[in-house]
Design an enzyme around this catalytic site. Structure first.
Site, short mmCIF file in Angstrom:
data_model
loop_
_atom_site.label_atom_id
_atom_site.label_comp_id
_atom_site.label_asym_id
_atom_site.label_seq_id
_atom_site.Cartn_x
_atom_site.Cartn_y
_atom_site.Cartn_z
N LYS A 97 -6.52 -6.13 -4.79
CA LYS A 97 -6.66 -5.25 -3.80
C LYS A 97 -6.57 -6.00 -2.35
O LYS A 97 -6.20 -5.30 -1.34
CB LYS A 97 -8.12 -4.56 -3.79
CG LYS A 97 -8.26 -3.58 -4.89
CD LYS A 97 -7.38 -2.21 -4.81
CE LYS A 97 -7.73 -1.34 -5.79
NZ LYS A 97 -6.82 -0.09 -5.84
N SER A 141 -5.61 -7.37 -13.14
CA SER A 141 -5.57 -7.06 -11.98
C SER A 141 -7.04 -7.35 -10.91
O SER A 141 -7.16 -7.54 -10.02
CB SER A 141 -5.16 -5.66 -11.59
OG SER A 141 -6.13 -4.87 -12.50
N GLU A 198 -11.87 4.27 1.10
CA GLU A 198 -12.51 4.84 0.04
C GLU A 198 -12.61 3.77 -1.08
O GLU A 198 -11.63 2.68 -1.07
CB GLU A 198 -11.88 6.11 -0.53
CG GLU A 198 -10.61 5.80 -1.37
CD GLU A 198 -9.37 5.10 -0.70
OE1 GLU A 198 -9.12 5.17 0.57
OE2 GLU A 198 -8.76 4.27 -1.39
#
Lengths: 401, 256
Positions: A90, A379, A112
């Protein structure tokens, strides 16, 4: 071969800008800033420097020997996005968007978050650049991803609990959009996935494609060839888009996106928007959406908060239709088993999201055989999921060599 | 002639300001909803904005979110909302604008939804998440059926963009006077007069202003600069409290 974005941000029939008029000027302004930044050497140099010295890129491509042995087939490599600063892919995107916010003169970020990884990554970027940060998170997710809530708060972010609707990612995003309408002049909305209105799907993919670009160079270095298969989990789809995008034109590389089958596709309790959704409009773009015949959005379910979303990025919808990527799904139970596979065999605690990709690799490795090479996009790391794993029984007592 | 145009012509000739009122179809249940709507029309509503409930109303504040969820729980759908329009149309000439989000219309098929809406007696659609950039997927279907696409203009909309938005607009312009979601507010936007003044230069259509108006005095103040006012959340709350008729009469009186 790669999908073309026209000026409205369309991927075939998907994408678009389905938002209230109040937000349109901000989206147009952002699109312009993003285009200019792409060719601005100062911006690109600053981003590259931060990704290298702050995030720790390039992330390693690791040949998982014991996992390869256990899965009885293809050689399995892990693209270690879990080793990035903040523990997931991210941050590649939040640093990029925070720099764009700075360029636009906005000193307040909002986001969010589902699993909390994007919230943490946004809070981190805000701290780094001296910005204010507000994160919207569903009440259910605040409980199941508690460590990440504490991290965000330590970083100085304000976490706002969303108690409407599903109390998960879907309603966190709805609430963030509502808040943004009121604060659009001063606040930059950092969307965490390849979802939302244009330019977000394209912009987030562009910030995440570094995963695929690095993977390409690293696998050529390690194997002297491209991989037979790349597997990534898909909620909104940003880590998958990031690793797939640079390989879209390579005929020999099979791309596999793994959605969350939750309690099983037949139960309806899942988050497989491509697998079981219909084309619809949610949160600013047209894509596959879990919905009823009246166009009301259905609740998703997944053990993984990051995949627990009834929509998917619009570019994935196009890739699914055009069969550039194959999409499949993995249940909660299979993901949990894979979580332990990686933990016990490699000493790597994966995020429950990434465990879905590992579970799919377990199925595919024997089919590809020993000549195959699989890259799994790992990830994120699983520290946030310790409680969830323990709540589901704490794993097998034995069974690992 | 479309009932919306006709109504605004009448208002202008009479020198009166319009009262546009929003209520969610099916809130709190289909029967009570129909009764409330009739009450509002009988007490002086000029234009009905009939909310088509949606599960994820991202432009709405808590009041209308709750109304949508009550309606959905009571089994309301787009199809049943159109049924309601058909029943209302038997005995009212008030223009009816369907107010909602794109997905229920898209799911039904824009062509079918437009045809059915016109057949039921609706006069226009206001789709909150279908801005100028996306309206072309719906508008040809509305045109074919004589329905208006009501454009929204926000305080963030530049004059140049407003000109583009309103170039071929029909019915009336809905000016959202605040940055934010729907919901009753204590004060009108401070820059309302200036903003509507700017908008007048781009628009020949009547201008309705909304978002926040809850009392007669606010309606009167807004109507000093606008041709009509839109009241939504306050009507939804009044309907719940059983004071809908009183509020509509208060607003009507305030508008002259």
């Amino acid at each position: 071969m790669t999908s073309v974005t026209d000026k409205k941000g369309r991927f075939g029939i998907y994408g678009g800008q389905y938002v209230a008029e109040t937000l349109m000027p901000a989206l147009i302004e952002l699109d312009l800033a993003r285009e200019q930044a792409k060719t601005d050497p100062t911006f690109q140099a600053r981003l590259a420097e931060l990704l290298k010295t702050y995030v720790g890129r390039p992330s390693p491509l690791y040949l998982a020997g014991r996992l390869t042995e256990a899965f009885c087939g293809a050689r399995i490599y892990l693209k270690r996005e879990d080793l990035n600063h903040t523990g997931a892919h991210k941050v590649n995107n939040t640093i990029g968007q925070a720099l764009l916010a700075e360029r636009l003169g906005k000193r307040r970020l909002m986001a969010e978050t589902g699993a909390g990884q994007h919230g943490v990554a946004t809070a981190t970027a805000a701290a780094l650049l001296g910005m204010e940060c507000v994160v919207y998170m569903g009440e259910t997710d605040i409980h199941r991803q508690a460590p990440n809530v504490k991290r965000m708060e330590l970083l100085g972010a304000k976490v706002i609990s969303v108690s409407s609707g599903t109390r998960t990612l879907k309603d966190a995003m709805s609430e963030a959009l509502r808040a943004w309408v009121a604060e659009v002049d001063t606040t930059f909305y950092v969307i965490g996935s390849v979802a939302g209105p244009h330019p977000y799907p394209t912009m987030v993919r562009d910030f995440q494609r570094i995963i695929g670009d690095e993977t390409r160079a690293q696998i050529l270095d390690a194997e002297g060839r491209l991989p037979s298969m790349i597997i990534a989990c898909v909620g909104g789809g940003s880590n998958a888009a990031g690793i797939f995008y640079p390989f879209l034109g390579d005929a020999g590389v099979k791309l596999v996106g793994v959605e969350a089958a939750g309690l099983g596709m037949a139960t309806g309790q899942h988050a497989a928007s491509i697998g079981a959704g219909k084309v619809g409009i949610l949160h600013g773009s047209k894509s596959y959406v879990l919905q009823d015949d009246d166009g009301q959005i259905l609740n998703a379910h997944s053990i993984s908060a990051g995949l627990d979303y009834p929509g998917v990025g619009p570019e994935h919808a196009l890739w699914a239709d055009s069969k550039l990527v194959e999409y499949c799904s993995i249940t909660d139970a299979e993901a949990l088993a894979a979580f332990y596979d990686l933990t016990r065999l490699e000493g790597i605690l994966p995020a429950m999201e990434s465990a879905h990709a590992v579970a799919e690799a377990r199925k595919r490795a024997p089919l590809l055989g020993p000549d195959g090479v699989i890259v799994i996009n790992l990830s994120g790391r699983g520290d946030k999921d310790i409680e969830t794993a323990l709540a589901h029984g704490g794993g097998p007592a034995g069974g690992y060599p | 002639m479309n009932r919306i145009t006709q109504k605004f012509d009448e208002l202008r000739q009479a020198g009166r300001k319009g009262l546009v009122g929003y209520l969610t179809a099916g809130d709190p249940d289909p029967g009570a909803s129909e009764k409330n709507i009739r009450t509002a029309i009988e007490n002086g509503l000029d234009v009905l904005e009939l909310g088509v409930p949606f599960s994820d109303p991202t432009a709405d504040g808590p009041t209308i979110q709750a109304a949508s969820h009550r309606a959905l729980r009571a089994g309301m759908t787009l199809g049943k909302s159109l049924e309601l329009v058909r029943r209302l149309r038997r005995d009212t000439a008030a223009p009816i604008v369907l107010f909602g989000y794109a997905n229920p219309f898209f799911r039904r098929g824009y062509a079918r939804a437009a045809e059915e809406a016109a057949a039921a007696g609706a006069d226009g659609l206001l789709v909150v998440d279908l801005p100028f950039e996306e309206k072309d997927e719906l508008c040809p279907h509305l045109d074919r059926n004589g329905l208006f696409f009501i454009p929204l203009v926000a305080p963030t909309t530049s004059a140049a963009r407003a000109t583009k938005l309103l170039a071929r607009a029909q019915g009336f312009v809905y000016y959202i006077m605040v940055r934010g979601v729907t919901g009753a507010r204590e004060r009108l936007a401070a820059d309302l007069a200036a903003q509507v003044g700017l908008l007048r230069r781009c628009a020949t259509l009547p201008i309705a202003v909304g978002f926040g108006i809850q009392r007669g005095e606010q309606a009167r103040a807004a109507a000093q600069v606008a041709d009509a006012v839109v009241v939504g959340s306050a009507l939804v709350e009044a309907a719940q409290k059983g004071t809908l008729a009183t509020l509509v009469r208060e607003l009507r009186r305030a508008l002259g």
